[in-house]
Design a protein around this motif. Structure first.
Motif, PDB file in Angstrom:
ATOM      1  N   VAL A 179      -7.080  15.299   1.034  1.00  0.00           N
ATOM      2  CA  VAL A 179      -6.339  14.177   0.456  1.00  0.00           C
ATOM      3  C   VAL A 179      -4.840  14.404   0.592  1.00  0.00           C
ATOM      4  O   VAL A 179      -4.081  13.474   0.894  1.00  0.00           O
ATOM      5  N   TYR A 180      -4.407  15.644   0.395  1.00  0.00           N
ATOM      6  CA  TYR A 180      -2.973  15.955   0.503  1.00  0.00           C
ATOM      7  C   TYR A 180      -2.458  15.689   1.913  1.00  0.00           C
ATOM      8  O   TYR A 180      -1.331  15.223   2.101  1.00  0.00           O
ATOM      9  N   GLU A 181      -3.268  15.985   2.918  1.00  0.00           N
ATOM     10  CA  GLU A 181      -2.852  15.781   4.309  1.00  0.00           C
ATOM     11  C   GLU A 181      -3.038  14.344   4.782  1.00  0.00           C
ATOM     12  O   GLU A 181      -2.530  13.965   5.832  1.00  0.00           O
ATOM     13  N   ASP A 182      -3.761  13.538   3.998  1.00  0.00           N
ATOM     14  CA  ASP A 182      -4.053  12.155   4.398  1.00  0.00           C
ATOM     15  C   ASP A 182      -2.850  11.258   4.114  1.00  0.00           C
ATOM     16  O   ASP A 182      -2.483  11.023   2.961  1.00  0.00           O
ATOM     17  N   PHE A 222       0.857  -1.185   0.000  1.00  0.00           N
ATOM     18  CA  PHE A 222       0.000   0.000   0.000  1.00  0.00           C
ATOM     19  C   PHE A 222       0.898   1.241   0.000  1.00  0.00           C
ATOM     20  O   PHE A 222       1.346   1.695   1.050  1.00  0.00           O
ATOM     21  N   ILE A 223       1.140   1.767  -1.194  1.00  0.00           N
ATOM     22  CA  ILE A 223       2.097   2.859  -1.372  1.00  0.00           C
ATOM     23  C   ILE A 223       1.368   4.202  -1.447  1.00  0.00           C
ATOM     24  O   ILE A 223       0.289   4.313  -2.031  1.00  0.00           O
ATOM     25  N   LYS A 224       1.970   5.222  -0.870  1.00  0.00           N
ATOM     26  CA  LYS A 224       1.401   6.575  -0.933  1.00  0.00           C
ATOM     27  C   LYS A 224       1.374   7.072  -2.384  1.00  0.00           C
ATOM     28  O   LYS A 224       2.274   6.771  -3.170  1.00  0.00           O
ATOM     29  N   GLY A 225       0.338   7.848  -2.715  1.00  0.00           N
ATOM     30  CA  GLY A 225       0.267   8.438  -4.041  1.00  0.00           C
ATOM     31  C   GLY A 225       1.227   9.615  -4.171  1.00  0.00           C
ATOM     32  O   GLY A 225       1.573  10.268  -3.186  1.00  0.00           O
ATOM     33  N   ASP A 226       1.645   9.872  -5.417  1.00  0.00           N
ATOM     34  CA  ASP A 226       2.513  11.014  -5.707  1.00  0.00           C
ATOM     35  C   ASP A 226       1.656  12.280  -5.705  1.00  0.00           C
ATOM     36  O   ASP A 226       0.760  12.445  -6.536  1.00  0.00           O
ATOM     37  N   LYS A 227       1.936  13.191  -4.790  1.00  0.00           N
ATOM     38  CA  LYS A 227       1.095  14.375  -4.607  1.00  0.00           C
ATOM     39  C   LYS A 227       1.721  15.645  -5.170  1.00  0.00           C
ATOM     40  O   LYS A 227       1.271  16.752  -4.856  1.00  0.00           O
ATOM     41  N   THR A 228       2.729  15.504  -6.021  1.00  0.00           N
ATOM     42  CA  THR A 228       3.432  16.679  -6.545  1.00  0.00           C
ATOM     43  C   THR A 228       2.488  17.581  -7.336  1.00  0.00           C
ATOM     44  O   THR A 228       2.400  18.795  -7.079  1.00  0.00           O
ATOM     45  N   GLN A 229       1.768  17.010  -8.329  1.00  0.00           N
ATOM     46  CA  GLN A 229       0.864  17.815  -9.151  1.00  0.00           C
ATOM     47  C   GLN A 229      -0.325  18.312  -8.353  1.00  0.00           C
ATOM     48  O   GLN A 229      -0.807  19.441  -8.561  1.00  0.00           O
ATOM     49  N   LEU A 230      -0.797  17.493  -7.420  1.00  0.00           N
ATOM     50  CA  LEU A 230      -1.905  17.929  -6.565  1.00  0.00           C
ATOM     51  C   LEU A 230      -1.501  19.146  -5.747  1.00  0.00           C
ATOM     52  O   LEU A 230      -2.266  20.106  -5.609  1.00  0.00           O
ATOM     53  N   ASP A 231      -0.292  19.127  -5.252  1.00  0.00           N
ATOM     54  CA  ASP A 231       0.215  20.264  -4.474  1.00  0.00           C
ATOM     55  C   ASP A 231       0.274  21.518  -5.352  1.00  0.00           C
ATOM     56  O   ASP A 231      -0.087  22.626  -4.909  1.00  0.00           O
ATOM     57  N   ASP A 270      -2.692   8.207   4.339  1.00  0.00           N
ATOM     58  CA  ASP A 270      -3.111   6.931   3.771  1.00  0.00           C
ATOM     59  C   ASP A 270      -3.611   7.070   2.333  1.00  0.00           C
ATOM     60  O   ASP A 270      -4.083   6.093   1.741  1.00  0.00           O
ATOM     61  N   ALA A 271      -3.554   8.258   1.767  1.00  0.00           N
ATOM     62  CA  ALA A 271      -4.052   8.469   0.406  1.00  0.00           C
ATOM     63  C   ALA A 271      -3.156   7.751  -0.602  1.00  0.00           C
ATOM     64  O   ALA A 271      -1.941   7.977  -0.633  1.00  0.00           O
ATOM     65  N   MET A 272      -3.757   6.888  -1.412  1.00  0.00           N
ATOM     66  CA  MET A 272      -3.019   6.169  -2.439  1.00  0.00           C
ATOM     67  C   MET A 272      -3.189   6.894  -3.779  1.00  0.00           C
ATOM     68  O   MET A 272      -3.875   7.922  -3.867  1.00  0.00           O
ATOM     69  N   GLN A 273      -2.564   6.357  -4.852  1.00  0.00           N
ATOM     70  CA  GLN A 273      -2.527   7.083  -6.113  1.00  0.00           C
ATOM     71  C   GLN A 273      -3.923   7.326  -6.674  1.00  0.00           C
ATOM     72  O   GLN A 273      -4.194   8.391  -7.243  1.00  0.00           O
ATOM     73  N   GLY A 274      -4.825   6.357  -6.525  1.00  0.00           N
ATOM     74  CA  GLY A 274      -6.187   6.539  -7.020  1.00  0.00           C
ATOM     75  C   GLY A 274      -6.883   7.701  -6.329  1.00  0.00           C
ATOM     76  O   GLY A 274      -7.591   8.493  -6.970  1.00  0.00           O
ATOM     77  N   ASP A 275      -6.706   7.817  -5.015  1.00  0.00           N
ATOM     78  CA  ASP A 275      -7.306   8.927  -4.263  1.00  0.00           C
ATOM     79  C   ASP A 275      -6.734  10.258  -4.731  1.00  0.00           C
ATOM     80  O   ASP A 275      -7.456  11.247  -4.899  1.00  0.00           O
ATOM     81  N   VAL A 276      -5.417  10.293  -4.927  1.00  0.00           N
ATOM     82  CA  VAL A 276      -4.753  11.525  -5.353  1.00  0.00           C
ATOM     83  C   VAL A 276      -5.210  11.931  -6.745  1.00  0.00           C
ATOM     84  O   VAL A 276      -5.525  13.106  -7.000  1.00  0.00           O
ATOM     85  N   ASP A 277      -5.281  10.959  -7.664  1.00  0.00           N
ATOM     86  CA  ASP A 277      -5.682  11.274  -9.037  1.00  0.00           C
ATOM     87  C   ASP A 277      -7.099  11.836  -9.092  1.00  0.00           C
ATOM     88  O   ASP A 277      -7.370  12.792  -9.838  1.00  0.00           O
ATOM     89  N   ALA A 278      -8.017  11.260  -8.308  1.00  0.00           N
ATOM     90  CA  ALA A 278      -9.404  11.721  -8.311  1.00  0.00           C
ATOM     91  C   ALA A 278      -9.502  13.154  -7.789  1.00  0.00           C
ATOM     92  O   ALA A 278     -10.185  13.999  -8.374  1.00  0.00           O
TER      93      ALA A 278
END
Length: 489
Positions: free
Chosen positions: A324-327, A283-292, A329-337
């Protein structure tokens, strides 16, 4: 079953007598006074001492006969009431290296070498049996783990004090005691059914020879293997909850491994927890660079610059993106949405139309005293003012509807330019046309329609109708003004 040691051949040994008492002095370093000679270390009194002013030194001596020494006691300055800083810090007990000198101890003691300072001072001629370092105590009592039978000994001082002032060797007393010949090692198998800590007493013929603590633990080979496997895993980017589970399982497994009384059930529970944590490391964290980056853009957007229609969409999408950014446990699917929703909300925003000129013109128009102008020109002005106010209040107008704003500004400016001042020659209104003059005293924000028929804010179709009416009024007013001008001419 434990094999007890065979005590039949163990001799009776006196381990309580100091065999170094009145030892024979062979030589030593430094110059000593008559009251502080080497022999003072072996006179049985802590009130006397061997003392020489130096950082280091040595003293060689011989016992009456070869002895296997198992314990030695040295007494330093503090044992006689002097400061602790005067206690010897680093010193060694040594025996003669017979191979180095090329003779037995008996031969050595019978030769001139026994009193030859160059031989006695040579470190290569001695073997250290115990070495004390970093000492601050006044009395040092130590056991010698690997005993050696010897008759010739040397006390070597490497650092005479543990302070920085008044360096001098100060040895009040040196005592040597024979080793206990009783065997300390036992061989055998002790069978116990349950894990735990047990006390084992070794008794023969009613005499307790020794006692020891025996810890019986559960089988932990698999637990150690599980710990080794888990430790080799990469947990850098796993979600926070899994990382917390992994850390807790690892800490528990290590605690169980170190617990000598842990049960088999505890061992297997620790293995299960650790393996479950390892299986969850996918269970890997999502990449949040673009979200940020999108959050930064959205947070910088000013609500006053955009039409209100889609603004709430941006507010909601931004709040979700921040959560989502602060979570952890957010995975890539959560970040993408969250990223896609925020992007669409940003793209949905439209800049408001520029109403700055219209706002300034309205301020001028609202300051006009309509009682100074003819009813016909005031009526056209009032209609244009009403339309302009509706445009000003309409928050839904975007840059795409800039023409609506510009038209309202142009119509109002034309109506203001075409206001006709009243004069003494103009006939006063009769009772029949009073309704035409009421515009000079009515609210300039109300048009010729009544309140129930005024166009609603945001309805661009009604606004266009209102502009047409206002424009028609202005045109009619222009004709009237022209006719009046000709009549006066």
């Amino acid at each position: 079953m434990v094999n007890e040691p065979d005590m039949s051949d163990v001799p009776e040994v006196d381990t309580e007598t100091n065999v170094a008492l009145n030892a024979r002095i062979l030589g030593g370093s430094g110059i000593t006074g008559e009251a502080e000679t080497y022999a003072m270390m072996f006179d049985g009194s802590v009130q006397t001492k061997w003392c020489v002013g130096a950082w280091s030194g040595w003293a060689a001596f011989a016992l009456d006969e070869p002895e296997e020494i198992g314990r030695w006691v040295s007494m330093h300055a503090q044992a006689n009431g002097e400061p602790q800083a005067y206690n010897t810090e680093d010193f060694e007990l040594q025996v003669l290296n017979t191979e180095a000198v090329g003779m037995t101890e008996e031969e050595f003691l019978a030769s001139d070498s026994a009193t030859n300072s160059s031989i006695l001072s040579n470190d290569a001629n001695w073997i250290t049996v115990d070495h004390v370092t970093d000492n601050t105590a006044g009395t040092v009592d130590r056991n010698i783990e690997e005993t050696t039978e010897a008759q010739v000994y040397r006390l070597k001082i490497n650092r005479s004090i543990n302070g920085d002032q008044y360096q001098a060797v100060r040895l009040q007393e040196l005592e040597l005691y024979r080793a206990d010949p009783t065997p300390r090692d036992y061989e055998g198998i002790l069978e116990l059914d349950n894990p735990g800590l047990y006390t084992v007493n070794f008794i023969k013929n009613g005499t307790q020879l020794n006692t020891m603590q025996v810890a019986v633990s559960a089988q932990k080979v698999l637990l150690q293997a599980a710990i080794d496997y888990a430790a080799a895993q990469d947990t850098t980017d796993v979600i926070d909850s899994v990382k917390a589970m992994y850390d807790a399982a690892m800490a528990n497994a290590q605690a169980v491994l170190a617990n000598n009384t842990a049960s088999e059930e505890e061992v297997w529970d620790a293995i299960d927890q650790l393996m479950e944590a390892c299986w969850s490391l996918g269970f890997i964290k999502g990449d949040k660079t673009q979200l940020d980056n999108l959050i930064t853009v959205a947070e910088a957007m000013d609500a006053d610059k955009y039409v209100a229609d889609n603004w709430q969409q941006l507010v909601d999408a931004l709040a979700n993106a921040q959560a989502v950014y602060e979570d952890g446990d957010a995975m890539q699917g959560d970040v993408d949405a969250a990223q896609e929703a925020l992007l669409q909300a940003i793209l949905a925003q439209r800049y408001k139309a520029d109403k700055s000129i219209l706002e300034e013109l309205l301020n001028e128009a609202n300051a006009i005293d309509t009682t100074k102008y003819t009813a016909e020109s005031v009526q056209a002005f009032t209609a244009a003012l009403k339309a302009a106010n509706l445009v000003m209040e309409d928050e839904s107008l975007s840059v795409k509807e800039q023409a609506v704003v510009d038209e309202a500004e142009a119509t109002l400016r034309s109506a203001m330019d075409n206001l006709v001042e009243t004069s003494a020659e103009d006939p006063k209104p009769s009772d029949d046309n009073k309704d035409d003059n009421t515009s000079s005293t009515q609210d300039p924000n109300k048009g010729p329609m009544d309140d129930n028929k005024n166009p609603a804010t945001g309805d661009n179709t009604n606004l266009m109708v209102w502009f047409l009416l206002a424009a028609a009024s202005v045109s009619a007013l222009a004709v009237v003004v022209l006719r009046k001008s000709r009549k006066h001419a």
